[in-house]
Scaffold this active site. Structure first.
Site, PDB file in Angstrom:
ATOM      1  N   SER A  13     -34.305 -15.421  -2.968  1.00  0.00           N
ATOM      2  CA  SER A  13     -35.769 -15.614  -3.478  1.00  0.00           C
ATOM      3  C   SER A  13     -36.420 -14.446  -3.052  1.00  0.00           C
ATOM      4  O   SER A  13     -36.103 -13.480  -2.397  1.00  0.00           O
ATOM      5  CB  SER A  13     -36.131 -16.867  -2.458  1.00  0.00           C
ATOM      6  OG  SER A  13     -36.495 -16.399  -1.153  1.00  0.00           O
ATOM      7  N   LYS A  14     -37.676 -14.511  -3.259  1.00  0.00           N
ATOM      8  CA  LYS A  14     -38.656 -13.292  -3.058  1.00  0.00           C
ATOM      9  C   LYS A  14     -38.433 -12.924  -1.588  1.00  0.00           C
ATOM     10  O   LYS A  14     -38.803 -11.624  -1.105  1.00  0.00           O
ATOM     11  CB  LYS A  14     -40.027 -13.886  -3.297  1.00  0.00           C
ATOM     12  CG  LYS A  14     -41.252 -12.957  -3.273  1.00  0.00           C
ATOM     13  CD  LYS A  14     -41.170 -12.182  -4.775  1.00  0.00           C
ATOM     14  CE  LYS A  14     -41.698 -10.947  -4.656  1.00  0.00           C
ATOM     15  NZ  LYS A  14     -41.468  -9.596  -5.465  1.00  0.00           N
ATOM     16  N   ARG A  15     -38.240 -13.683  -0.593  1.00  0.00           N
ATOM     17  CA  ARG A  15     -38.218 -13.354   0.765  1.00  0.00           C
ATOM     18  C   ARG A  15     -36.848 -12.441   1.077  1.00  0.00           C
ATOM     19  O   ARG A  15     -37.097 -11.822   1.979  1.00  0.00           O
ATOM     20  CB  ARG A  15     -38.010 -14.569   1.717  1.00  0.00           C
ATOM     21  CG  ARG A  15     -39.153 -14.941   2.420  1.00  0.00           C
ATOM     22  CD  ARG A  15     -39.009 -16.317   2.827  1.00  0.00           C
ATOM     23  NE  ARG A  15     -38.802 -17.296   2.201  1.00  0.00           N
ATOM     24  CZ  ARG A  15     -37.840 -18.128   2.135  1.00  0.00           C
ATOM     25  NH1 ARG A  15     -37.174 -18.427   3.405  1.00  0.00           N
ATOM     26  NH2 ARG A  15     -37.488 -19.226   1.558  1.00  0.00           N
ATOM     27  N   GLY A  24     -36.375  -9.675  -0.577  1.00  0.00           N
ATOM     28  CA  GLY A  24     -36.774  -8.593  -1.092  1.00  0.00           C
ATOM     29  C   GLY A  24     -37.242  -8.580  -2.691  1.00  0.00           C
ATOM     30  O   GLY A  24     -37.432  -9.724  -2.980  1.00  0.00           O
TER      31      GLY A  24
END
Ligand code: GLU
Length: 489
Positions: free
Chosen positions: A252-254, A256
């Site tokens: 996910s975006k978290r 990177g």
């Protein structure tokens, strides 16, 4: 039969790594078999879709070198290639399903559906539509219409059926029709839903293989039932695994950057991204891990696409990118470095002088070994640019400057730099050697103080790169600064 494959992104955001991988696998298969690769747009979510996102996705594909032979902006016999431009076609097929009784109008309101959902959840059952409007009489329909209710169209799921999908990656996967619930194929505003529109698109575009992400596997039985109800020829299916982060969770975006454009902006090379995403789920047949697009197209096959999840390992991407950077011509690397050096304020906007271009090439060459991707050129600027020398980085570095030979080393260096005809790598090597000779000192007693005097650091790029790139004036100014620091200590 000619292979026809497609990539059908929803233009609701940038192209993500997972989407790029789906596009790539389709593209590779088409390349390998001289088939046709189609790119079309699933833009029925009118709120979230935009032409800008569509454009960005297409640009990202082009940047990666993934070309399509048919579809948006390219044209072809099976267009239009945007779902919102194909509504008439979906209407025709909806009519057929309504006629045959495989679909029906449903007038249930949001509130009624929500109440049904909650009741099912409370009983511990899977929420689904229980079929209230399945068998409305003409009178009931007329009453709802008179109330001004706008119906959706639902697909009638057959009871007690098993749907078996022969998936090229996952093998045989069976689903039970019971419990699926009649699903909406056309919303009350006349816009078809994904599961319906995708079937009509794949069928009318004569798609032979549907290769897409695993998240769509659970949609596939619904699509199969629509093919069957309409008597349409079905494509083959291949669902490629999810991409997980190194901790085993869905990427996910978290974790990177997940969008291709993020990597482009950081100065990664497209061939490295392509190589990396090809290995997300596909295992090359030999030992070699480096593949250009052409080599991939030769080597790729669905048989070697793994069922188990792929792991997104940034270190591996960096390793692959570093490999390709070392092979790229310096001219190209300099072009890639330029925006990052401009951002760092090292180079001005506008046309560069030939000297400035040479400087960038020299700079990139000097630090290439240390780079994973081009945006990192900013981290080394302080060694190579500016008249100011940073304070010694540590007590140990400060200690180096306390050596009794240091002042004579530095003043000799200043003399030699000042009088050198040309300050380049070769002449710098000569200068440094000359100092050890003239002062009869070991290399260590000469090189380390010069390094700290010029950079404040005990490690870093080669002095014979730093000195010419810093330039005569900056070198002299840094020496002077260090001399006065020593003098004041
Ligand atoms: N629009 C879908 C997506 O972006 C593609 C679905 C498909 O390939 O069938 O995930």
């Amino acid at each position: 039969m000619e292979l026809r494959v497609r990539f059908a992104p929803s233009p609701t955001g940038p192209l993500h790594i997972g989407g790029a991988r789906s596009a790539l696998f389709n593209y590779l298969l088409a390349q390998k078999t001289d088939g046709t690769f189609i790119v079309r747009s699933e833009d029925t979510d009118r709120e979230r879709s935009s032409r800008e996102s569509e454009h960005n996705i297409l640009e990202a594909l082009r940047w990666l070198g993934i070309q399509w032979n048919e579809g948006i902006e390219v044209g072809g016999e099976h267009g239009p290639y945007r779902q919102t431009e194909r509504l008439e076609l979906y209407r025709k097929y909806t009519e057929r399903l309504l006629q045959s009784g495989d679909a029906y109008h449903c007038y249930c309101s949001e509130e009624e559906l929500e109440a049904e959902r909650q009741a099912l959840i409370a009983q511990g059952e899977t929420p689904r539509y229980l079929g209230k409007c399945r068998n409305l009489t003409t009178g009931e329909r007329a009453r709802y219409e008179a109330e001004g209710r706008k119906p959706v169209v639902r697909f009638r799921i057959p009871e007690g059926e098993q749907i078996v999908i022969h998936d090229h990656v996952r093998g045989e996967v069976a689903f039970e029709s019971d419990g699926m619930g009649d699903f909406v194929i056309v919303k009350s505003d006349g816009i078809p839903t994904y599961n319906f529109a995708v079937v009509i698109d794949d069928s009318t575009m004569n798609i032979t293989q549907v290769i897409r992400g695993e998240e769509h596997l659970s949609n596939t039985p619904r699509q199969v039932l629509i093919y069957q109800a309409l008597g349409l020829k079905m494509p083959e299916f291949a669902h490629i695994s999810l991409i997980l982060n190194t901790e085993g969770r869905k990427m996910s975006k978290r974790d990177g950057d997940t969008a291709v454009i993020d990597y482009q902006k950081k100065g990664y090379l497209p061939e490295a991204i392509v190589n990396f995403i090809a290995l997300l789920g596909w295992a090359p047949p030999g030992e070699d891990e480096f593949f250009t697009l052409d080599k991939l197209a030769e080597a790729f096959s669905l048989e070697r696409v793994s069922k188990s999840p792929a792991v997104f390992d940034l270190n591996k991407l960096n390793w692959i990118n570093a490999h390709y950077m070392k092979q790229a011509p310096l001219e190209r690397l300099a072009d890639l470095a330029l925006p990052h050096l401009r951002e760092a304020g090292v180079l001005p906007e506008g046309e560069l002088s030939p000297e400035q271009r040479e400087w960038i090439k020299g700079y990139v060459h000097a630090i290439l070994e240390r780079l994973d991707y081009m945006a990192q050129v900013r981290e080394f600027v302080h060694y190579f640019v500016g008249a100011e020398v940073p304070e010694p980085e540590s007590a140990a570095a400060a200690d180096v400057l306390r050596g009794e030979q240091v002042l004579s080393v530095l003043s000799l260096l200043a003399d030699k730099v000042e009088t050198a005809k040309d300050l380049n790598g070769e002449s710098t090597k000569g200068i440094l050697k000359g100092i050890t000779k003239d002062l009869k000192l070991s290399g260590k007693l000469v090189y380390m103080p010069i390094r700290v005097a010029l950079t404040g650091q005990m490690h870093g790029p080669e002095l014979y790169d730093i000195i010419p790139l810093l330039g005569r004036e900056n070198v002299l100014s840094r020496i002077k600064q260090t001399q006065s620091r020593i003098g004041n200590a």
